[in-house]
Design an enzyme around this catalytic site. Structure first.
Site, PDB file in Angstrom:
ATOM      1  N   ASP A 168      -4.994 -10.601   6.157  1.00 62.13           N
ATOM      2  CA  ASP A 168      -4.791  -9.865   7.316  1.00 62.13           C
ATOM      3  C   ASP A 168      -3.489  -9.200   7.582  1.00 62.13           C
ATOM      4  O   ASP A 168      -2.355  -9.586   7.155  1.00 62.13           O
ATOM      5  CB  ASP A 168      -4.782 -10.699   8.565  1.00 62.13           C
ATOM      6  CG  ASP A 168      -5.993 -11.553   8.826  1.00 62.13           C
ATOM      7  OD1 ASP A 168      -7.098 -10.929   8.409  1.00 62.13           O
ATOM      8  OD2 ASP A 168      -6.338 -12.821   9.188  1.00 62.13           O
ATOM      9  N   ASP A 189      -2.266 -12.212   0.641  1.00 60.03           N
ATOM     10  CA  ASP A 189      -2.794 -12.421   1.924  1.00 60.03           C
ATOM     11  C   ASP A 189      -3.784 -11.330   2.501  1.00 60.03           C
ATOM     12  O   ASP A 189      -4.134 -10.255   1.677  1.00 60.03           O
ATOM     13  CB  ASP A 189      -1.515 -12.108   2.785  1.00 60.03           C
ATOM     14  CG  ASP A 189      -1.704 -12.640   4.315  1.00 60.03           C
ATOM     15  OD1 ASP A 189      -2.462 -13.611   4.473  1.00 60.03           O
ATOM     16  OD2 ASP A 189      -1.120 -11.951   4.955  1.00 60.03           O
TER      17      ASP A 189
END
Length: 229
Positions: free
Chosen positions: A18, A16
């Protein structure tokens, strides 16, 4: 009688973006940056941006509504202005947020022979240059629909890489390479409960800088917890 040969699975490092590889939400910060450029009304845009961000955090976000909102500025400004502004955004915000330990984590997978893929619910316009800054060419992001003239429409193309959609998009990425889940050994790093479906699918789930709910679930299930920042 000879022993059957062991099949070596291809290693895939899934990340991922953020709050996992970078200590902020890239879409939120890009929107804030466009306010500083005068592209949006500051008061109203900040209010709506904050509401969408809270919905994301709580797992209630309607992604299609958000993408229409988030791409308003770049649709109005056009490609040339938007790309130039993003270059300034990279220097002013993103590069300062790329930490040594995050780069080293990505590079450790690359040195180990793994293919690294960033899998994010943020759109491709915002995230492609960030992935490149990490030395990652494989990006699974929200794809933006374009009209016959190549202009963004504000709609999402295909399956968005959000929640269960991340599993679908990774499956599509694997299938395009003649692979399935049984052919690969996957490590997935994320901070968010929004990514539970992909965490449960990964060979090695890693709760990274996890929010409160994910930290509790990871401890309960015995998943690795990594506080990168």
């Amino acid at each position: 009688m000879s022993k059957p040969e062991m099949t070596v699975k291809k290693k895939i490092g899934l990340f991922d973006l953020d709050h996992t590889l970078i200590p902020f939400d890239s879409d939120y910060e890009w929107n804030e940056f466009t306010i500083g450029l005068g592209w949006r009304d500051g008061v109203e845009f900040k209010r709506r941006n904050a509401v969408f961000y809270e919905q994301y955090r709580l797992g209630t976000l309607d992604l299609r509504d958000y993408v229409r909102f988030a791409t308003e500025a770049i649709r109005e400004q056009g490609a040339i202005n938007s790309i130039a502004a993003h270059g300034r955004f990279m220097g002013a915000v993103v590069q300062k947020g790329i930490k040594r330990q995050a780069l080293e984590l990505v590079q450790s997978h690359q040195r180990d022979g793994a293919e690294v893929v960033i899998v994010t619910a943020t759109n491709e316009f915002v995230t492609r240059p960030i992935a490149e800054a990490f030395g990652v060419t494989e990006l699974i992001a929200v794809e933006l629909e374009r009209d016959a003239q190549g202009r963004l429409t504000g709609e999402i193309k295909g399956t968005p890489s959000f929640r269960e959609g991340k599993v679908i998009r990774v499956e599509q990425w694997l299938a395009a390479r003649g692979l399935g889940w049984d052919d690969v050994e996957t490590t997935f790093y994320t901070d968010s409960m929004n990514d539970l479906a992909l965490l449960e699918k990964a060979t090695h789930p890693v709760a990274t800088n996890p929010d409160e709910r994910l930290r509790a679930l990871a401890a309960e299930r015995g998943w690795r917890i990594l506080d990168l920042f």
